[in-house]
Design a protein around this motif. Structure first.
Motif, short mmCIF file in Angstrom:
data_model
loop_
_atom_site.label_atom_id
_atom_site.label_comp_id
_atom_site.label_asym_id
_atom_site.label_seq_id
_atom_site.Cartn_x
_atom_site.Cartn_y
_atom_site.Cartn_z
N ASP A 210 1.74 9.53 -5.77
CA ASP A 210 2.15 10.87 -5.37
C ASP A 210 3.39 11.37 -6.09
N SER A 211 4.32 10.45 -6.43
CA SER A 211 5.64 10.93 -6.89
C SER A 211 6.16 10.27 -8.15
N HIS A 212 5.54 9.21 -8.65
CA HIS A 212 6.14 8.46 -9.74
C HIS A 212 5.15 8.14 -10.86
N ASN A 213 4.20 9.01 -11.08
CA ASN A 213 3.18 8.75 -12.10
C ASN A 213 3.75 8.70 -13.52
N ASP A 214 4.95 9.21 -13.70
CA ASP A 214 5.55 9.22 -15.03
C ASP A 214 6.33 7.95 -15.34
N GLN A 215 6.29 6.98 -14.42
CA GLN A 215 7.06 5.75 -14.58
C GLN A 215 6.17 4.55 -14.32
N PRO A 216 6.18 3.54 -15.19
CA PRO A 216 5.37 2.35 -14.91
C PRO A 216 5.92 1.60 -13.71
N PHE A 217 5.06 0.88 -13.01
CA PHE A 217 5.51 0.13 -11.84
C PHE A 217 5.22 -1.35 -12.00
N PHE A 218 6.03 -2.13 -11.30
CA PHE A 218 5.82 -3.58 -11.18
C PHE A 218 5.93 -3.90 -9.69
N LEU A 219 4.78 -4.17 -9.09
CA LEU A 219 4.71 -4.42 -7.65
C LEU A 219 4.33 -5.87 -7.40
N THR A 220 5.19 -6.57 -6.66
CA THR A 220 4.88 -7.93 -6.20
C THR A 220 4.62 -7.87 -4.70
N LEU B 26 0.83 -1.21 0.00
CA LEU B 26 0.00 0.00 0.00
C LEU B 26 0.86 1.25 0.00
N SER B 27 1.94 1.23 0.77
CA SER B 27 2.85 2.37 0.81
C SER B 27 3.50 2.59 -0.55
N PHE B 28 3.89 1.50 -1.22
CA PHE B 28 4.48 1.60 -2.55
C PHE B 28 3.49 2.23 -3.53
N LEU B 29 2.23 1.81 -3.49
CA LEU B 29 1.21 2.38 -4.38
C LEU B 29 0.97 3.85 -4.09
N GLN B 30 0.99 4.22 -2.82
CA GLN B 30 0.82 5.62 -2.44
C GLN B 30 1.95 6.47 -3.01
N GLN B 31 3.18 5.98 -2.89
CA GLN B 31 4.33 6.70 -3.44
C GLN B 31 4.23 6.79 -4.96
N GLN B 32 3.72 5.72 -5.58
CA GLN B 32 3.56 5.73 -7.02
C GLN B 32 2.61 6.83 -7.45
N ALA C 133 -9.39 -10.65 2.44
CA ALA C 133 -9.69 -9.30 2.95
C ALA C 133 -8.48 -8.38 2.82
N GLN C 134 -7.29 -8.93 3.09
CA GLN C 134 -6.07 -8.12 2.96
C GLN C 134 -5.80 -7.77 1.50
N ILE C 135 -6.00 -8.72 0.61
CA ILE C 135 -5.84 -8.45 -0.82
C ILE C 135 -6.82 -7.39 -1.28
N GLY C 136 -8.01 -7.41 -0.69
CA GLY C 136 -9.00 -6.38 -1.02
C GLY C 136 -8.48 -4.97 -0.77
N LYS C 137 -7.65 -4.79 0.25
CA LYS C 137 -7.08 -3.47 0.52
C LYS C 137 -6.20 -3.00 -0.65
N LEU C 138 -5.43 -3.92 -1.20
CA LEU C 138 -4.57 -3.56 -2.33
C LEU C 138 -5.39 -3.24 -3.58
N LEU C 139 -6.40 -4.06 -3.84
CA LEU C 139 -7.22 -3.82 -5.03
C LEU C 139 -8.00 -2.52 -4.89
N ASP C 140 -8.48 -2.21 -3.69
CA ASP C 140 -9.18 -0.94 -3.46
C ASP C 140 -8.24 0.24 -3.64
N ALA C 141 -7.02 0.12 -3.12
CA ALA C 141 -6.05 1.22 -3.24
C ALA C 141 -5.69 1.46 -4.71
N LEU C 142 -5.55 0.38 -5.47
CA LEU C 142 -5.24 0.52 -6.88
C LEU C 142 -6.38 1.23 -7.60
N ARG C 143 -7.61 0.85 -7.27
CA ARG C 143 -8.77 1.47 -7.89
C ARG C 143 -8.87 2.95 -7.53
#
Length: 482
Positions: free
Chosen positions: A192-202, A184-190, A278-288
């Motif tokens: 806020d600060s890295h929208n110009d770069q594609p990400f690969f998050l595992t 979630l922190s990685f997605l937040q940083q993406q 339920a935990q995975i749901g947090k990641l999918l919600d954050a991505l959305r």
């Protein structure tokens, strides 16, 4: 030119292929059900090896164990498995090379510093210290069993270690929760600060691997279920390899489990998976919510399945029953219609798919090209296609197993033990070994020949060993080393 697709890879540990709401299970998985509704669901997906480290080595590289040197669990039991070499190329490295912002959080299980030395943009320390068995003279099966019992006494309000239990508030944070929070922190940083770069998050979640220890507040969220025993619970193992009854790890000793224990195991394992959903749901919600969902490829799978009472077994072991061989595999590609695809897919196919996705061109040609199968509805795998599996070591014990199956039959070659052959149409629960049954000689010959051709195609060194150890024998060096 538009920016390349982002990738969110959700890897869990030890999840049965059919334990989802969308597969008709009692397991409530609303978040993964929603992901399935926009994914290609590979209903015949298999791990390369139903053991954590070898499966992950093949997945990360798209290469078989003899190509990477990753045959056994790393740093567990009697194993002397070295860490996967840092120079061994993975799709993490390929993604970095083509300009992706790469993060990997959670379980690694491929040895010390495997993430730190790959130049990733975000990772956490999985706390793995590679200590070979010959540097751990105090290890023994009994010491490990005592550890599980003492640890359970310290943290469990009720339960049977190392199988199931209820923990109180002092048990500490879950590994699952920590990995998801890092993601979630990685997605937040993406955002806020890295929208110009594609990400690969595992996000590699160590759950719902045993032990099924759950905190009181998770257990309180749903009433217990009176779940039935698996249909193949009462396997008598007639004409099957003797090593399948071995206690190679304390969790294999199911002889003392009571009916009450098994009922709790079925219930707690199911609710363990619901907690992960339920935990995975947090990641999918954050991505959305980040607005990145429509530009992101999402993949969900598990490194292997889970016996959970099948054949009266717990966890996994040196065998290729479908409960541990089959895995879930969902791939959600933006703009591709959802479907169910029954082609035989493998974790090694997924590794090669990621390699190609990030620009790799030198990929082996055998196996399934997953990118060619997305959005294609298929009710049955093609004729003359197969699932393959290899199994060499379990925590330092050698077994030497090779497996193949088609839509109806499964053949398991057990070196220095009786082979197995199952008719999955007549015997879907794999209770009757037909290896010596005259009426099955022709399909057995077909699969045996196909297995030989496969082993030759991948240049499996098991073909060249003249003297085999006894199945279960502790072997401290690679038995296939020339």
């Amino acid at each position: 030119m538009s920016q390349p697709l982002n990738v969110l890879f959700l890897l869990v540990d030890q999840w049965p292929a059919d334990s989802f709401g969308f597969r008709g299970s009692s397991c409530a998985t609303p978040n993964l059900d929603q992901l399935k509704s926009r994914s290609t669901d590979f209903v015949n997906a298999f791990t390369t090896c139903p053991l954590c480290t070898p499966a992950r080595g093949a997945l990360l590289t798209g290469r078989w164990p003899h190509e990477t040197g990753v045959y056994d669990n790393c740093g567990v039991g009697y194993s002397n498995q070295p860490r996967m070499r840092n120079e061994t190329a993975t799709w993490l490295d390929h993604a970095k090379e083509v300009g992706y912002r790469v993060g990997y959080f959670g379980k690694w299980h491929l040895g010390t510093d495997g993430l730190k030395d790959r130049g990733l943009d975000g990772f956490d320390d999985p706390g793995e210290v590679h200590t070979p068995y010959d540097e751990r003279p105090g290890f023994s099966y009994e010491n490990t069993k005592d550890y599980y019992l003492k640890h359970g006494q310290q943290i469990l309000k009720q339960g049977t270690a190392p199988f199931w239990g209820e923990t109180g508030p002092d048990a500490g944070p879950s590994k699952c929760g920590m990995a998801v929070d890092s993601g979630l922190s990685f997605l937040q940083q993406q955002r806020d600060s890295h929208n110009d770069q594609p990400f690969f998050l595992t996000v590699s979640i160590a759950d719902p691997h045993f032990p099924h220890y759950l905190p009181s507040h998770v257990l309180a969220q749903r009433d217990s279920l009176d779940l039935p025993y698996p249909a193949n619970f009462d396997d008598d193992f007639s004409n099957k390899p003797a090593f399948q009854n071995g206690h190679w790890w304390p969790c294999h000793d199911t002889d003392t489990l009571t009916d009450n224990d098994w009922k709790h195991i079925f219930d707690y394992a199911l609710r363990h998976r619901e907690y992960v959903d339920a935990q995975i749901g947090k990641l999918l919600d954050a991505l959305r919510q980040s607005g990145l969902e429509e530009d992101t490829l999402i993949v969900f799978t598990s490194d292997h399945g889970d016996m959970c009472g099948a054949h009266n077994r717990f966890d996994k072991g040196p065998y290729f029953y479908d409960e541990v061989w089959r895995v879930p595999l969902l791939i959600s590609m933006p703009g591709v219609a959802p479907c169910e695809n029954a082609e035989f897919a493998s974790l090694i196919d997924l590794g090669r798919y990621f390699n190609r996705f990030f620009g790799g061109t030198n990929e082996p040609t055998e196996g399934l090209r997953l990118e060619d199968e997305l959005g294609k509805t298929k009710q049955q795998p093609q004729d003359s296609t197969y699932a393959h599996g290899v199994y060499d070591m379990y925590n330092g014990h050698w077994f030497g197993i090779r497996a193949i199956r088609d839509a109806r039959h499964k053949y398991v070659r057990n070196l220095n033990a009786v082979d197995e052959f199952y008719d999955l149409t007549q015997d879907p629960h794999e209770l009757k070994n037909l290896i010596d049954t005259p009426g099955y000689r022709e399909p057995l010959a077909v699969l045996s020949r196909q297995l030989d051709e496969f082993l030759e195609a991948i240049d499996d060194p098991i073909r060249h060993v003249e003297a085999w150890p006894t199945p279960g024998q502790v072997v401290h060096v690679n038995p296939y080393r020339n």
